[in-house]
Write a protein that holds these residues in place. Sequence first.
Motif, short mmCIF file in Angstrom:
data_model
loop_
_atom_site.label_atom_id
_atom_site.label_comp_id
_atom_site.label_asym_id
_atom_site.label_seq_id
_atom_site.Cartn_x
_atom_site.Cartn_y
_atom_site.Cartn_z
N LEU A 1 0.90 -1.31 -0.16
CA LEU A 1 -0.12 0.00 0.02
C LEU A 1 0.73 1.07 0.07
N ALA A 2 1.89 1.14 0.71
CA ALA A 2 2.80 2.39 0.77
C ALA A 2 3.62 2.61 -0.56
N VAL A 3 3.86 1.65 -1.30
CA VAL A 3 4.50 1.56 -2.65
C VAL A 3 3.22 2.29 -3.68
N LEU A 4 2.09 1.56 -3.27
CA LEU A 4 0.86 2.00 -4.28
C LEU A 4 0.84 3.68 -4.23
N HIS A 5 0.83 4.06 -2.76
CA HIS A 5 0.61 5.55 -2.73
C HIS A 5 1.86 6.35 -3.25
N ASP A 6 3.22 5.73 -3.22
CA ASP A 6 4.11 6.52 -4.17
C ASP A 6 3.91 6.72 -5.42
N GLU A 7 3.20 5.64 -6.16
CA GLU A 7 2.90 5.71 -7.56
C GLU A 7 1.65 6.29 -7.96
N LEU A 8 0.64 6.13 -7.43
CA LEU A 8 -0.77 6.30 -7.70
C LEU A 8 -1.41 6.81 -6.16
N PRO A 9 -1.24 8.03 -5.81
CA PRO A 9 -1.53 8.36 -4.42
C PRO A 9 -3.10 8.42 -4.25
N ALA B 1 -5.04 6.24 -5.70
CA ALA B 1 -5.72 4.90 -5.34
C ALA B 1 -5.81 4.47 -3.74
N LEU B 2 -5.11 5.23 -2.93
CA LEU B 2 -5.14 4.87 -1.62
C LEU B 2 -6.35 5.50 -0.92
N ILE B 3 -6.81 6.50 -1.63
CA ILE B 3 -8.09 7.09 -1.02
C ILE B 3 -9.20 6.09 -0.82
N ASP B 4 -9.40 5.21 -1.80
CA ASP B 4 -10.37 4.59 -1.60
C ASP B 4 -10.38 3.45 -0.38
N ALA B 5 -8.98 3.38 0.22
CA ALA B 5 -8.42 2.29 1.01
C ALA B 5 -8.93 2.70 2.55
N LEU B 6 -9.49 4.28 2.52
CA LEU B 6 -10.00 4.89 3.67
C LEU B 6 -11.32 4.52 4.06
N ARG B 7 -11.94 3.94 3.11
CA ARG B 7 -13.61 3.57 3.13
C ARG B 7 -13.75 2.32 4.13
N VAL B 8 -13.18 2.33 5.17
CA VAL B 8 -13.15 1.26 6.28
C VAL B 8 -14.06 1.84 7.54
N THR C 1 -2.52 13.69 -0.23
CA THR C 1 -3.59 12.85 -0.45
C THR C 1 -4.63 12.74 0.31
N LEU C 2 -4.32 13.07 1.64
CA LEU C 2 -5.46 13.04 2.70
C LEU C 2 -6.24 14.23 2.63
N GLY C 3 -5.64 15.58 2.41
CA GLY C 3 -6.35 16.64 1.86
C GLY C 3 -7.39 16.49 0.85
N ARG C 4 -7.07 15.55 -0.23
CA ARG C 4 -8.06 15.46 -1.18
C ARG C 4 -9.03 14.44 -0.67
N ALA C 5 -8.71 13.32 0.18
CA ALA C 5 -9.69 12.76 0.78
C ALA C 5 -10.67 13.38 1.64
#
Length: 282
Positions: A188-196, A198-205, A228-232
């Motif tokens: 997930l950390a690498v995913l954020h580095d490349e496609l930040p 994409a990790l916003i959807d992971a906050l939907r828990v 990223t969190l600002g956009r979230a």
Amino acid sequence: AVPALRAALDADSPLVKAGALRALRVVGREHVADLRALIVSLDASSDDAVRAEARATVDHIDGKDVAPAAAPPLPIPHELTSVELPSEIVKRVCEGLDCDLLLKATQDGRWVVQANAARALGFVVDPPKRVAGGLALLLRSSDVKVRAAAVEALETLGPTHAAPAAFWLAVALDEPDPAVKDRIMNVLAVLHDELPDALIDALRVDPDIAPLTIIPVYDRIGRPSIPTLGRALKSSSGLVRINAAMTLEALAKKGAEEVLDLLEVVAERDPIKQARVAASLA
């Protein structure tokens, strides 16, 4: 419990609605079938989480979430059926195998076949959503070796092709095996580095489990995750906004003072009380 949950579906708060929909799936489909039409109507909600939970609950009522029975043995290379293989050997053995065959192999009743098929899918990038979706299902396997193989395959696929599984990787952070959990966090950390984004959807828990799942991932990423969190915080999903506020609050307590302006806006304007409270704690 059903009457109280039925009443909760009329609540103004999308967080309450989403929670009620999740709870209805626990009650049992035979007790909530009469609510199907109402739940279908919630698919028109403006909140992402409510829509997702409504669709999942309708699928539950319709029996679409019942796990399929283990498939009979498939015509796959015998090397995949006897011993767990490292990725480099799996790649050679499975070269040219059809994606559909490998996806079916992940439903085989034998863990060794599931694990080897998962690693093989790590080298199949087309179609990415189907491959990532098949691997996401394996993250909930009862066998730690299968879960480990699925995470390894998503890691092998790389951020672009693993992105569709971001939400399910976040959900899988309740993983009991420390090594597998650490690897999920790294993916997930690498995913954020490349496609930040994409990790916003992971906050939907569920916010109750976020401090043990997705928030530590953002904590590991640290300050680079703040944009990223600002956009979230602007997401239509109440769950995403609540967890983004909680994450920013945790970063603020570690010295990231640049997030205070973002949290001030949430504390004053977010329509969901839990998000406002989380933001005000900083």
